[in-house]
Design a protein around this motif. Structure first.
Motif, PDB file in Angstrom:
ATOM      1  N   UNK A 200       0.851  -1.189   0.000  1.00 39.84           N
ATOM      2  CA  UNK A 200       0.000   0.000   0.000  1.00 39.84           C
ATOM      3  C   UNK A 200       0.885   1.237   0.000  1.00 39.84           C
ATOM      4  N   UNK A 201       0.669   2.131  -0.975  1.00 38.44           N
ATOM      5  CA  UNK A 201       1.373   3.415  -1.053  1.00 38.44           C
ATOM      6  C   UNK A 201       0.372   4.517  -0.748  1.00 38.44           C
ATOM      7  N   UNK A 202       0.580   5.231   0.355  1.00 38.12           N
ATOM      8  CA  UNK A 202      -0.408   6.205   0.827  1.00 38.12           C
ATOM      9  C   UNK A 202       0.157   7.616   0.840  1.00 38.12           C
ATOM     10  N   UNK A 203      -0.742   8.589   0.648  1.00 34.13           N
ATOM     11  CA  UNK A 203      -0.384  10.012   0.707  1.00 34.13           C
ATOM     12  C   UNK A 203      -1.500  10.720   1.450  1.00 34.13           C
ATOM     13  N   UNK A 204      -1.233  11.155   2.677  1.00 33.56           N
ATOM     14  CA  UNK A 204      -2.231  11.854   3.474  1.00 33.56           C
ATOM     15  C   UNK A 204      -2.168  13.358   3.213  1.00 33.56           C
ATOM     16  N   UNK A 205      -3.236  14.035   3.594  1.00 29.65           N
ATOM     17  CA  UNK A 205      -3.380  15.464   3.285  1.00 29.65           C
ATOM     18  C   UNK A 205      -2.316  16.312   3.974  1.00 29.65           C
ATOM     19  N   UNK A 234       0.917  -7.177   5.251  1.00 30.10           N
ATOM     20  CA  UNK A 234       0.712  -5.864   4.635  1.00 30.10           C
ATOM     21  C   UNK A 234       1.963  -5.020   4.862  1.00 30.10           C
ATOM     22  N   UNK A 235       2.425  -4.366   3.813  1.00 26.77           N
ATOM     23  CA  UNK A 235       3.477  -3.351   3.913  1.00 26.77           C
ATOM     24  C   UNK A 235       2.866  -2.043   3.432  1.00 26.77           C
ATOM     25  N   UNK A 236       2.799  -1.087   4.334  1.00 25.87           N
ATOM     26  CA  UNK A 236       2.197   0.213   4.078  1.00 25.87           C
ATOM     27  C   UNK A 236       3.283   1.273   4.170  1.00 25.87           C
ATOM     28  N   UNK A 237       3.362   2.137   3.185  1.00 29.00           N
ATOM     29  CA  UNK A 237       4.381   3.181   3.223  1.00 29.00           C
ATOM     30  C   UNK A 237       3.972   4.391   2.426  1.00 29.00           C
ATOM     31  N   UNK A 238       4.645   5.499   2.686  1.00 28.67           N
ATOM     32  CA  UNK A 238       4.387   6.707   1.921  1.00 28.67           C
ATOM     33  C   UNK A 238       4.605   7.963   2.722  1.00 28.67           C
ATOM     34  N   UNK A 239       3.962   9.026   2.252  1.00 27.47           N
ATOM     35  CA  UNK A 239       4.053  10.343   2.885  1.00 27.47           C
ATOM     36  C   UNK A 239       2.790  10.545   3.722  1.00 27.47           C
ATOM     37  N   UNK A 240       2.956  10.514   5.041  1.00 28.88           N
ATOM     38  CA  UNK A 240       1.816  10.637   5.947  1.00 28.88           C
ATOM     39  C   UNK A 240       1.666  12.062   6.485  1.00 28.88           C
ATOM     40  N   UNK A 241       2.542  12.959   6.047  1.00 31.48           N
ATOM     41  CA  UNK A 241       2.473  14.373   6.427  1.00 31.48           C
ATOM     42  C   UNK A 241       2.335  14.563   7.936  1.00 31.48           C
TER      43      UNK A 241
END
Length: 344
Positions: A200-205, A234-241
């Protein structure tokens, strides 16, 4: 709330430029009407690698906010040097003047010998932020797509887009002059492996607060729980701000971490301490820096976390975010040992 997007396409269609011009001048409450007319906002671009590798006992995963992915050759060199098998990529353009009107994800994936799954977070109705509007004032966007992706040397199955908000926040002028269709989202896909493992590649506001980021985290966890069978990795990563997280792994000052902890996610084994922001050549942003970028795992062990400077060979920043990486243990080594013991 927007629904999970499952429709797939080999190539996302470019939005109608007349529609985008009309949307740029429309009243603030017209977002949903225009967004519904952009097919690229409701599909996943999915392209396999020409040569796909089998998943082994270890998987090197990198997460990076590439800030438009403007610098192709240095970005490819940076990610190649990480040894990543999988890249969880955020802020990547397709057909934006600020990044050379290229398909930045395709260019990067091909350079790394990877396939990809890409989802559109925003359709840009202008040239970008205030700096980009000034730098590219005499240019036009070919497509105006901006989003997140999963790149992999292994086969990706069942890619989906997970919306994290209702959309329209950036259309209504919350961010000044950068008007956009769409909303925050995450990309998710399953690795074709003997033991189930989801990426999962996530980008929060970014124009938000800690409470809103926690709500986005709750939506993300709920979607993951719907998609992923119980017990699957599950591997979750990204920019969570996570602007209130200054680099400590023990007790980050953000309610988002309680949401993820309660959902079974761990971050201690897959992150190095310290901030992940970096000053760009134009002098922004400036310290103090926070730790915005993270990896999280559930039902999967991790080791060898690292934060890797996002700079080119001269030391110049190619993003305002550094790369975070870790080695995920897929469990295949244990499984093979058990099988060998039984056969013996």
């Amino acid at each position: 709330m927007r629904q999970i997007i499952t429709r797939r396409a080999g190539v996302l269609p470019a939005p109608d430029p007349v529609l985008l011009a009309d949307a740029a001048l429309a009243p603030d409450d017209a977002h949903d009407r225009f967004a519904a007319q952009v097919p690229a906002l409701n599909a996943v671009e999915h392209r396999p690698a020409e040569e796909m590798w089998p998943v082994g006992p270890q998987l090197r995963v990198a997460a990076w906010n590439a800030e438009r992915l403007k610098y192709h050759a240095p970005s490819a060199a940076l990610l190649r040097a990480t040894g990543a098998d999988v890249v969880l990529l955020t802020e990547a353009d397709i057909g934006m003047a600020r990044s050379g009107n290229r398909h930045t994800v395709r260019d990067l994936a091909e350079a790394l010998g990877m396939g990809w799954a890409y989802g559109v977070e925003f359709v840009e109705l202008g040239l970008g932020d205030a700096r980009e509007c000034e730098w590219h004032a005499d240019e036009d966007n070919r497509c105006g797509l901006h989003g997140n992706a999963i790149l992999s040397r292994h086969k990706l199955l069942d890619p989906v887009v997970i919306p994290l908000d209702a959309g329209g926040t950036w259309f209504a002028g919350r961010s000044g002059n950068q008007r956009r269709l769409g909303g925050r989202m995450a990309m998710a896909a399953r690795l074709d492996a003997p033991r189930p493992l989801w990426l999962v590649a996530a980008h929060l506001e970014s124009h938000s607060d800690a409470a809103d980021r926690a709500r986005q985290g709750e939506r993300l966890v709920a979607a993951i729980d719907r998609l992923v069978p119980a017990g699957a990795g599950v591997v979750l990563g990204g920019d969570f701000n996570t602007k209130e997280a200054l680099g400590s792994l023990e007790a980050p000052e953000e309610p988002l971490f309680a949401v993820l902890r309660d959902a079974g996610f761990d971050w201690h084994r897959c992150n190095a301490p310290g901030p992940t922001q970096r000053t760009r050549p134009d002098g922004t942003p400036v310290p103090p820096f926070a730790k915005l970028d993270w990896l999280f795992t559930r039902h999967a062990d991790a080791e060898a976390p690292a934060t890797i400077a996002a700079v080119d060979e001269t030391g110049a920043a190619i993003s305002d975010h550094d790369v975070v990486a870790a080695t995920v243990l897929t469990g295949l080594a244990v499984e093979r040992q058990q099988t060998a013991s039984i056969e013996a």
